[in-house]
Enzyme design. Structure first.
Site, PDB file in Angstrom:
ATOM      1  N   HIS A  62       0.820  -1.209   0.000  1.00 30.37           N
ATOM      2  CA  HIS A  62       0.000   0.000   0.000  1.00 30.37           C
ATOM      3  C   HIS A  62       0.856   1.262   0.000  1.00 30.37           C
ATOM      4  O   HIS A  62       0.337   2.375   0.109  1.00 30.37           O
ATOM      5  CB  HIS A  62      -0.904  -0.036   1.241  1.00 30.37           C
ATOM      6  CG  HIS A  62      -2.065   0.881   1.192  1.00 30.37           C
ATOM      7  ND1 HIS A  62      -2.276   1.870   2.131  1.00 30.37           N
ATOM      8  CD2 HIS A  62      -3.093   0.979   0.318  1.00 30.37           C
ATOM      9  CE1 HIS A  62      -3.372   2.536   1.848  1.00 30.37           C
ATOM     10  NE2 HIS A  62      -3.893   2.015   0.753  1.00 30.37           N
ATOM     11  N   LYS A  76      -4.415  10.562   5.546  1.00 35.29           N
ATOM     12  CA  LYS A  76      -4.150   9.509   6.528  1.00 35.29           C
ATOM     13  C   LYS A  76      -3.100  10.000   7.511  1.00 35.29           C
ATOM     14  O   LYS A  76      -1.919  10.068   7.168  1.00 35.29           O
ATOM     15  CB  LYS A  76      -3.632   8.262   5.828  1.00 35.29           C
ATOM     16  CG  LYS A  76      -4.444   7.822   4.605  1.00 35.29           C
ATOM     17  CD  LYS A  76      -3.621   6.875   3.743  1.00 35.29           C
ATOM     18  CE  LYS A  76      -4.303   6.598   2.425  1.00 35.29           C
ATOM     19  NZ  LYS A  76      -5.563   5.901   2.556  1.00 35.29           N
ATOM     20  N   LYS A 129       3.244   4.416  -1.135  1.00 35.10           N
ATOM     21  CA  LYS A 129       3.368   5.345  -2.251  1.00 35.10           C
ATOM     22  C   LYS A 129       4.635   6.152  -2.028  1.00 35.10           C
ATOM     23  O   LYS A 129       4.668   7.045  -1.178  1.00 35.10           O
ATOM     24  CB  LYS A 129       2.169   6.288  -2.363  1.00 35.10           C
ATOM     25  CG  LYS A 129       0.837   5.578  -2.591  1.00 35.10           C
ATOM     26  CD  LYS A 129       0.064   5.448  -1.315  1.00 35.10           C
ATOM     27  CE  LYS A 129      -1.271   4.771  -1.544  1.00 35.10           C
ATOM     28  NZ  LYS A 129      -1.929   4.427  -0.268  1.00 35.10           N
ATOM     29  N   ASP A 140      -0.894  17.657  19.942  1.00 33.83           N
ATOM     30  CA  ASP A 140      -0.408  18.781  20.759  1.00 33.83           C
ATOM     31  C   ASP A 140       0.372  19.827  19.977  1.00 33.83           C
ATOM     32  O   ASP A 140       1.195  20.557  20.561  1.00 33.83           O
ATOM     33  CB  ASP A 140       0.467  18.255  21.902  1.00 33.83           C
ATOM     34  CG  ASP A 140      -0.322  17.500  22.960  1.00 33.83           C
ATOM     35  OD1 ASP A 140      -1.565  17.614  22.954  1.00 33.83           O
ATOM     36  OD2 ASP A 140       0.308  16.804  23.769  1.00 33.83           O
ATOM     37  N   ASP A 193      16.822  11.114  -7.682  1.00 33.61           N
ATOM     38  CA  ASP A 193      18.247  11.454  -7.528  1.00 33.61           C
ATOM     39  C   ASP A 193      18.721  11.466  -6.085  1.00 33.61           C
ATOM     40  O   ASP A 193      19.775  12.039  -5.782  1.00 33.61           O
ATOM     41  CB  ASP A 193      18.546  12.820  -8.160  1.00 33.61           C
ATOM     42  CG  ASP A 193      18.513  12.790  -9.684  1.00 33.61           C
ATOM     43  OD1 ASP A 193      18.491  11.677 -10.243  1.00 33.61           O
ATOM     44  OD2 ASP A 193      18.502  13.866 -10.302  1.00 33.61           O
ATOM     45  N   HIS A 202      -9.262  11.285   1.773  1.00 35.45           N
ATOM     46  CA  HIS A 202      -8.367  10.129   1.712  1.00 35.45           C
ATOM     47  C   HIS A 202      -7.087  10.370   2.512  1.00 35.45           C
ATOM     48  O   HIS A 202      -6.176   9.555   2.491  1.00 35.45           O
ATOM     49  CB  HIS A 202      -8.030   9.831   0.240  1.00 35.45           C
ATOM     50  CG  HIS A 202      -7.459   8.481  -0.011  1.00 35.45           C
ATOM     51  ND1 HIS A 202      -6.171   8.282  -0.459  1.00 35.45           N
ATOM     52  CD2 HIS A 202      -7.984   7.239   0.114  1.00 35.45           C
ATOM     53  CE1 HIS A 202      -5.940   6.993  -0.610  1.00 35.45           C
ATOM     54  NE2 HIS A 202      -7.014   6.326  -0.269  1.00 35.45           N
TER      55      HIS A 202
END
Length: 488
Positions: free
Chosen positions: A227, A408, A229, A413, A234, A406
């Site tokens: 899952h 996440k 991404k 604090d 470079d 979407h």
């Protein structure tokens, strides 16, 4: 003749259904280490709906070969652990001289160093993207400036207008001599035909599939999906977050409308940790060992203005610990004033749910934002059920009403944040390969909290009265989905 054989096969299954269910039950109880809640859910499913239960088990439940499937990958992780242990000792001596956030969260830093080998770096600049068009515009510009290599890893890649624009850049850079690698998940990448990947290979772009389907395009396993991404360019620039590659992620799908996500662009030494994570996954999928050369080590970056301190934390079924989940849990436990959570799927385990409830009763402001619409109905209604628990205890919960949410992550604090690819659900905690950035920086934490507050302008609060007054069909969907939540 064929139909007769099919009828015979179906008849055999039906006549031996009790025996088949018994064998599956024995496998679930004695041959797999599962949480008791998950075991009972599977047993009840097999008992009450034996045919569908058996099919669900084939798709979602089997993990008999997990250790064998990821043995090579685990070995690669352990080979790198020796190096990380040296860095662990060095980091331990330096903790006292770091920022106030590090002093306060030194236990979390040490946990990440010791358990997942997450090196703490303090020379990072970070840009936050909440809009897909802006994120992919920046990514395209960075790829166009690539001189040595571009490493791309996405869970979902769809062969649509967005991927076409990215391919144009990649083909051009490959022709210039830049090394290009694309790693995609076997489930999430099923939208792209094999001929497309072959064409990219002929144009000098290396591609690899993580955990491919056993039967061509028929995927019998929903578990153990990659899952993550990640993009690294470079060794100077790294990307990590929630956006995949598909037109819906830039707001071009009428079903979802505007796509609200969170993605991070990182420059600094933390990029080396993202490259390491990519290399480990690439080595496992392609059997090409990127550690044989130092070509892919991070390049020296210009001095950071923000000087954000970052740890890149990854987790997955190949890990002994639930590293990302444990970071969420520790952050909740250390909260003194406020917790802000955004997630498309909220199906917490008992520890996370209990920690949030304890925080609420301790006078800590707990804020949770979820989408207003489902992309997976069962998951959404299970999410709504758990959100209801928090609402009834006094947490402030909201639905984002300006499209699909979407994003996440979590902010605590105004001091520390943890954002990346992991949802606040059991699947991300235990079954998927995930990667998050833990950032110890007051300015970045405050900015992420301000983004949450901006989202409130297009959100609706789920009050106690609203939740209590939900209609009977919603209550029914919640109850059914919650029973299945250990499997979702």
């Amino acid at each position: 003749m064929v139909w007769e054989e099919i009828r015979t096969g179906v008849g055999f299954v039906f006549s031996h259904l009790i025996f088949i269910n018994f064998i599956l039950a024995v496998m679930i109880i004695f041959f797999q280490r599962r949480e008791p809640q998950s075991v009972w859910t599977w047993l009840l499913l097999l008992y009450f709906i034996p045919i569908l239960g058996f099919i669900f088990y084939l798709f979602l439940g089997t993990d008999m070969h997990k250790k064998r499937m990821f043995r090579i990958k685990e070995i690669e992780d352990h080979l790198n652990e020796a190096i990380r242990r040296q860095e662990y000792r060095l980091q331990k001596k330096e903790l006292g001289s770091r920022s106030p956030e590090i002093a306060e969260y030194s236990d979390l830093v040490m946990y990440n160093l010791g358990v997942s080998g997450a090196v703490l770096t303090d020379d990072n600049d970070i840009d936050i993207f909440t809009d897909g068009k802006e994120k992919f515009r920046a990514l395209t510009e960075d790829m166009q400036r690539a001189e040595k290599y571009i490493h791309i890893q996405y869970y979902i890649i769809k062969n649509d207008v967005l991927f076409q624009s990215i391919k144009e850049v990649l083909v051009k850079k490959a022709a210039e001599g830049v090394e290009v690698r694309i790693l995609y998940d076997g489930m999430g990448g099923r939208f792209v035909k094999k001929s497309c990947w072959q064409e990219l290979n002929r144009q000098g772009i290396k591609t690899s599939e993580f955990f491919p389907a056993l039967l061509r395009r028929l995927h019998l396993r929903m578990n153990y999906r990659n899952h993550r991404k990640i993009v690294v360019i470079d060794g100077k620039v790294g990307y990590v977050g929630g956006f995949n590659i598909g037109k819906e992620y830039i707001g071009l799908d009428d079903r979802f409308g505007y796509w609200r996500d969170t993605h991070l662009r990182i420059t600094g030494s933390a990029v080396a940790s993202l490259e390491l994570r990519f290399a480990l996954d690439w080595n496992y999928a392609s059997k090409e060992n990127l550690f044989m050369t130092d070509k892919y080590a991070a390049c020296e970056n210009k001095k950071s203005e923000q000087r954000c301190e970052v740890q890149i934390v990854s987790s997955g079924p190949d890990s002994r610990y639930r590293n990302v989940r444990d970071n969420y849990l520790r952050m909740i436990g250390k909260a003194k004033k406020s917790i802000y959570i955004q997630t498309p799927y909220f199906i917490p385990d008992e520890a996370i749910l209990a920690a949030l409830m304890i925080a609420v009763h301790s006078g800590i402001e707990v804020n949770v934002m979820i989408p207003c619409k489902p992309d997976h109905p069962f998951v959404y209604w299970a999410t709504y059920s758990y959100i209801g628990d928090l609402v009834m205890e006094g947490a402030k919960c909201y639905t984002y009403n300006n499209g699909f949410l979407h994003a996440k992550g979590m902010v605590v604090d105004d001091k520390v944040l943890c954002y990346g690819t992991a949802n606040m659900d059991i699947r991300s905690f235990a079954l998927n390969f995930e990667v998050n950035a833990v950032i110890y920086n007051e300015g970045m934490a405050r900015r992420m909290r301000e983004i949450f507050e901006e989202d409130l302008k297009v959100s609706k609060q789920i009050t106690k009265n609203l939740y209590i007054g939900r209609p009977l069909p919603v209550r029914f969907k919640e109850q059914v989905s919650r029973l299945l939540s250990p499997l979702l």
